[in-house]
Design a protein around this motif. Structure first.
Motif, PDB file in Angstrom:
ATOM      1  N   VAL A 132      -2.760  -2.723   8.774  1.00 28.50           N
ATOM      2  CA  VAL A 132      -2.373  -3.999   8.315  1.00 28.50           C
ATOM      3  C   VAL A 132      -2.395  -5.151   9.635  1.00 28.50           C
ATOM      4  O   VAL A 132      -2.827  -5.820   9.601  1.00 28.50           O
ATOM      5  CB  VAL A 132      -1.001  -3.996   7.326  1.00 28.50           C
ATOM      6  CG1 VAL A 132      -0.478  -5.623   6.982  1.00 28.50           C
ATOM      7  CG2 VAL A 132      -1.274  -2.970   6.325  1.00 28.50           C
ATOM      8  N   HIS A 133      -1.494  -4.501  10.351  1.00 33.16           N
ATOM      9  CA  HIS A 133      -1.334  -5.201  11.826  1.00 33.16           C
ATOM     10  C   HIS A 133      -2.752  -5.559  12.607  1.00 33.16           C
ATOM     11  O   HIS A 133      -2.861  -6.923  12.689  1.00 33.16           O
ATOM     12  CB  HIS A 133      -0.711  -4.745  12.667  1.00 33.16           C
ATOM     13  CG  HIS A 133       0.001  -5.312  14.015  1.00 33.16           C
ATOM     14  ND1 HIS A 133      -0.530  -5.233  15.065  1.00 33.16           N
ATOM     15  CD2 HIS A 133       0.856  -6.248  13.882  1.00 33.16           C
ATOM     16  CE1 HIS A 133       0.067  -6.070  15.959  1.00 33.16           C
ATOM     17  NE2 HIS A 133       0.873  -6.802  15.140  1.00 33.16           N
ATOM     18  N   TYR A 134      -3.462  -4.739  12.501  1.00 36.04           N
ATOM     19  CA  TYR A 134      -4.643  -5.198  13.164  1.00 36.04           C
ATOM     20  C   TYR A 134      -6.138  -5.337  12.491  1.00 36.04           C
ATOM     21  O   TYR A 134      -7.047  -5.620  12.630  1.00 36.04           O
ATOM     22  CB  TYR A 134      -5.245  -3.836  14.063  1.00 36.04           C
ATOM     23  CG  TYR A 134      -4.305  -3.651  15.328  1.00 36.04           C
ATOM     24  CD1 TYR A 134      -4.382  -4.414  16.433  1.00 36.04           C
ATOM     25  CD2 TYR A 134      -3.368  -2.638  15.112  1.00 36.04           C
ATOM     26  CE1 TYR A 134      -3.512  -4.152  17.392  1.00 36.04           C
ATOM     27  CE2 TYR A 134      -2.417  -2.264  16.160  1.00 36.04           C
ATOM     28  CZ  TYR A 134      -2.544  -3.206  17.363  1.00 36.04           C
ATOM     29  OH  TYR A 134      -1.599  -2.928  18.492  1.00 36.04           O
ATOM     30  N   LYS A 135      -5.612  -5.785  11.049  1.00 30.74           N
ATOM     31  CA  LYS A 135      -6.602  -6.245  10.295  1.00 30.74           C
ATOM     32  C   LYS A 135      -7.818  -5.240  10.180  1.00 30.74           C
ATOM     33  O   LYS A 135      -8.944  -6.012  10.285  1.00 30.74           O
ATOM     34  CB  LYS A 135      -6.980  -7.548  10.361  1.00 30.74           C
ATOM     35  CG  LYS A 135      -5.783  -8.532  10.310  1.00 30.74           C
ATOM     36  CD  LYS A 135      -6.224 -10.096  10.553  1.00 30.74           C
ATOM     37  CE  LYS A 135      -5.120 -10.992  10.459  1.00 30.74           C
ATOM     38  NZ  LYS A 135      -4.266 -11.344  11.641  1.00 30.74           N
ATOM     39  N   THR A 136      -7.562  -4.255  10.164  1.00 27.42           N
ATOM     40  CA  THR A 136      -9.009  -3.070  10.339  1.00 27.42           C
ATOM     41  C   THR A 136      -9.757  -3.277   9.198  1.00 27.42           C
ATOM     42  O   THR A 136      -9.414  -3.603   7.928  1.00 27.42           O
ATOM     43  CB  THR A 136      -8.367  -1.533  10.481  1.00 27.42           C
ATOM     44  OG1 THR A 136      -7.768  -1.289   9.258  1.00 27.42           O
ATOM     45  CG2 THR A 136      -7.778  -1.460  11.737  1.00 27.42           C
ATOM     46  N   LYS A 137     -11.012  -2.987   9.200  1.00 28.59           N
ATOM     47  CA  LYS A 137     -12.035  -3.264   8.070  1.00 28.59           C
ATOM     48  C   LYS A 137     -12.139  -2.041   7.553  1.00 28.59           C
ATOM     49  O   LYS A 137     -13.267  -1.390   7.629  1.00 28.59           O
ATOM     50  CB  LYS A 137     -13.347  -3.748   8.715  1.00 28.59           C
ATOM     51  CG  LYS A 137     -13.376  -5.283   9.122  1.00 28.59           C
ATOM     52  CD  LYS A 137     -14.696  -5.818   8.816  1.00 28.59           C
ATOM     53  CE  LYS A 137     -14.380  -7.467   8.897  1.00 28.59           C
ATOM     54  NZ  LYS A 137     -13.654  -7.821  10.310  1.00 28.59           N
ATOM     55  N   VAL A 138     -11.032  -1.469   6.722  1.00 30.89           N
ATOM     56  CA  VAL A 138     -11.248  -0.194   6.115  1.00 30.89           C
ATOM     57  C   VAL A 138     -10.826  -0.468   4.561  1.00 30.89           C
ATOM     58  O   VAL A 138     -10.225  -1.676   4.106  1.00 30.89           O
ATOM     59  CB  VAL A 138     -10.162   0.750   6.690  1.00 30.89           C
ATOM     60  CG1 VAL A 138     -10.430   1.214   8.138  1.00 30.89           C
ATOM     61  CG2 VAL A 138      -8.690   0.431   6.432  1.00 30.89           C
TER      62      VAL A 138
END
Ligand SMILES: Nc1ncnc2c1ncn2[C@@H]1O[C@H](COP(=O)(O)OP(=O)(O)OP(=O)(O)O)[C@@H](O)[C@H]1O
Ligand SMILES: [Mg+2]
Lengths: 229, 416
Positions: B156-162
């Motif tokens: 959530v924090h790093y807005k990962t593309k998963v």
């Protein structure tokens, strides 16, 4: 005395007009008697039979059946008496067209509450009495006129009534068949049944012990017949 | 009256039914429709009970939903007061999490609106839900990861593309391949297609009303927000620490929400806090509405059917005046004739009832075949349907039977 009427009147009101169908008939019939009622058309024979058969109540006068005053009873009380004491035979047979001969004969026993086993036994006996035991499952339209009238007679007999009332029982039959029916009546009489037969024909009345002639709702004359043989 | 008379009445009714098939069928059509409507509707409700009620229960009794509008069925337009309400926000969810000591976990969930597409190689899906969620989603929704891992706060924090997939998506895009670690392309109304790596697959959930509950793709909340920056509507799902704290948690949430939304103390809530019970209430509203429809349709049909029965019985009495006269002459009382005709009327309407039941059962079979509802008809309702049909005959047969009972034997025997 089985039947005793005192000054019976039946007056129909048709609009403003009054029809005096029966005008003061006093009559006594003993148990086991065979009575014929004769008279011209419109003389009140059927009306008298309706009164004696407890289908109708008189406008005036008293009627005792088996000593019980029945001229003032309600419809349902009269129905009860009919189901126990009276057997009707009509000119036009009046069988239920959709019912078998056996079922037609059973009907009075249904209405007087005879249990089913006894009912079937008595209905079969009654059909045997009129020589129709081989036609039990036939419907009226599968029977001849004479056979229909015999089924009607068996129906009148089935509840072992005090009186059998027949209104022109041979009126719709040819002479030969008519006389067969009358012989059957004779047989029933000899077995102790009380019969009242209404007829136009002297030939039919001849079988009775006594003939009452009616005209204009009154007894015109009475004749007693002596049986030959 | 005795058994024999009942049998006779039924036999005669049967005779006249057979004698005039078309007329009889039209007569009992109303009763047929009325009973079929009852049976059909009951089977629908039974189907609903089986699928929906059990599903609502499976949501768990200790889940709290915070929404802008009260859950329920509204007839007519939404009132202005409700339309003007502020949406529930992500910050509301965070506040509930922080300020409500009885609340264990909170899951804000956001659904991506509009057209979207998910692609893997040649496979493509366009009908699915794209939901932005927090790590608490699993616990609060009682739906856990089956393979791989779930979204973490780091995602959530790093807005990962998963992304995490529901079972249907796996079936649609990866028929024969293990999806974990593969990349899919997601496109939407307001954003160009982007690649996401699959990190997990969720446990399969049972479908509700035939609607699959596995047709979704979950994204980390903040990743989702990069795709849909305008936060419109949000579902706030919360769970108390223990089931016993349910009431307390609801009170706390209500209090926090009122404060955050600035509701004066003398005004009612401008939001709704609902539980499984409220969903149950909605469900009951639905079934009650169906019952109402059932009662209306079947009442009208039964009334029409009853009038038909009455009409045909009056015709029958007139046609059979002579027969009634004969019966009376040989000893039938009024009540014997009355019952004869009542039994006949009841047989007539009862056979309409039997056909209606058969038709209704067929309808129920049909519904369960073409729709996801497992429609069935309880035996009790078959009995009720039949009794109602017979009662229609009884009620509408009274007047004709009374007319029959009143027939004067002398008059009816006189006229040929
Ligand atoms: N229900 C009734 N209403 C009015 N008048 C009636 C009714 N029944 C009989 N009458 C009249 O009463 C009189 C006697 O009729 P009833 O049927 O008793 O005659 P009947 O002697 O049996 O005649 P038939 O030999 O033609 O059968 C007739 O004038 C008839 O029109
Ligand atoms: Mg006559």
């Amino acid at each position: 005395m089985l039947i005793k009427t005192e000054n019976l009147w039946k007056i129909y009101e048709v609009g403003a007009e009054k029809v005096h169908a029966v005008q003061g008939i006093s009559l006594e019939v003993e148990k086991g008697e065979y009575l014929a009622i004769m008279g011209p058309s419109g003389s009140g024979k059927s009306t008298l039979m309706n009164l004696i058969g407890c289908l109708d109540t008189p406008t005036r006068g008293k009627y005792f059946l088996n000593g019980q005053l029945v001229s003032q009873l309600t419809d349902d009380e009269l129905a009860r008496i009919r189901s126990k004491e009276i057997g009707f035979v009509f000119q036009t047979f009046n069988l239920l067209p959709r019912a078998t001969a056996l079922h037609n004969v059973e009907l009075p026993l249904i209405y007087n509450g005879t249990p089913s086993a006894e009912r079937i036994r008595r209905a079969k006996d009654a059909l045997k009495m009129v020589d129709l035991e081989d036609r039990m499952t036939h419907r009226p339209n599968e029977l001849s006129g004479g056979q229909r009238q015999r089924v009607a007679l068996a129906r009148a007999l089935s509840n072992n009534p005090s009186i059998i009332l027949a209104d022109e029982p041979t009126g719709n039959l040819d002479t030969a068949t008519g006389s067969e029916i009358m012989q059957l009546f004779g047989r029933l009489h000899s077995q102790g049944n009380t019969l009242i037969v209404i007829t136009h024909e002297a030939e039919v009345a001849r079988y009775a012990d006594r003939i009452i002639h009616i005209r204009d709702g009154k007894i015109e004359k009475e004749e007693r017949l002596t049986k030959q043989g | 009256m005795n058994i024999f008379e009942i049998k006779e009445g039924m036999g005669m009714a049967w005779d006249s039914l057979k004698a005039n098939k078309m007329r009889s069928f039209l007569t009992i059509l109303g009763v047929l429709i009325g009973v079929a409507a009852v049976i059909g509707m009951v089977s629908i409700i039974q189907g609903l009970n089986k699928s929906m009620a059990t599903q609502i229960e499976s949501l768990g009794s200790n889940t709290i939903y915070v929404t802008k509008e009260e859950i329920g069925i509204r007839l007519g337009r939404t009132p202005a007061e409700i339309r003007k309400r502020k949406p529930i926000t992500f910050d509301d969810a965070m506040a509930v999490q922080e300020l409500c000591p009885s609340v264990g976990a909170v899951s804000p969930q956001n659904w991506g609106p509009g057209r979207k597409v998910a692609k893997y190689k040649k496979n493509e899906l366009t009908r699915f839900q794209l939901i932005g969620v927090m790590p608490s989603y699993e616990e609060v929704n009682n739906n856990y990861i089956k393979e791989g891992r779930f979204i973490t706060s780091i995602d959530v924090h790093y807005k990962t593309k998963v992304c995490v997939l529901g079972e249907d998506i796996v079936e649609g895009l990866f028929p024969h391949v293990d999806p974990i670690g593969k990349d899919i392309t997601l496109g939407g109304r307001n954003f160009s297609p982007k690649r996401f790596t699959i990190i997990g697959v969720m446990e399969k959930r049972p479908s509700i009303l035939g609607e699959s509950q596995n047709n979704f793709i979950l994204l980390p909340y903040d990743t989702y927000k990069t795709l849909y920056p305008e936060e419109k509507e949000l579902l706030l799902v919360a769970k108390p620490i223990t089931p016993e704290l349910m009431e307390k948690a609801i009170d706390e949430i209500t209090e926090v929400m009122r404060r955050r939304r600035g509701v004066p103390s003398d005004k009612p809530n401008d939001f709704a806090v609902s539980t499984q019970d409220d969903l149950m209430d909605v469900y009951h509203q639905i079934t009650n509405a169906i019952y109402l429809v059932m009662v209306v349709i079947s009442s009208i049909a039964l009334l029409v059917g009853g009038v038909g029965v009455m009409n045909i019985m009056l015709v029958s009495v007139t046609e059979r005046t002579r027969e009634i006269g004969i019966r009376k002459a040989i000893g039938a009382r009024r009540k014997d004739v009355l019952w004869q005709f009542l039994i006949e009327a009841m047989t007539l309407s009862g056979s309409g009832g039997v056909l209606g039941i058969v038709f209704g059962l067929g309808l129920s079979k049909f519904i369960s075949m073409v729709s996801p509802l497992p429609a069935t008809v309880p035996f009790l309702w078959v009995l009720i349907g039949f009794s109602v049909a017979v009662s229609v005959g009884l009620i509408f047969g009274i007047y004709p039977a009374y007319r029959a009972a009143k027939v004067d034997p002398i008059v009816s025997l006189r006229y040929e």
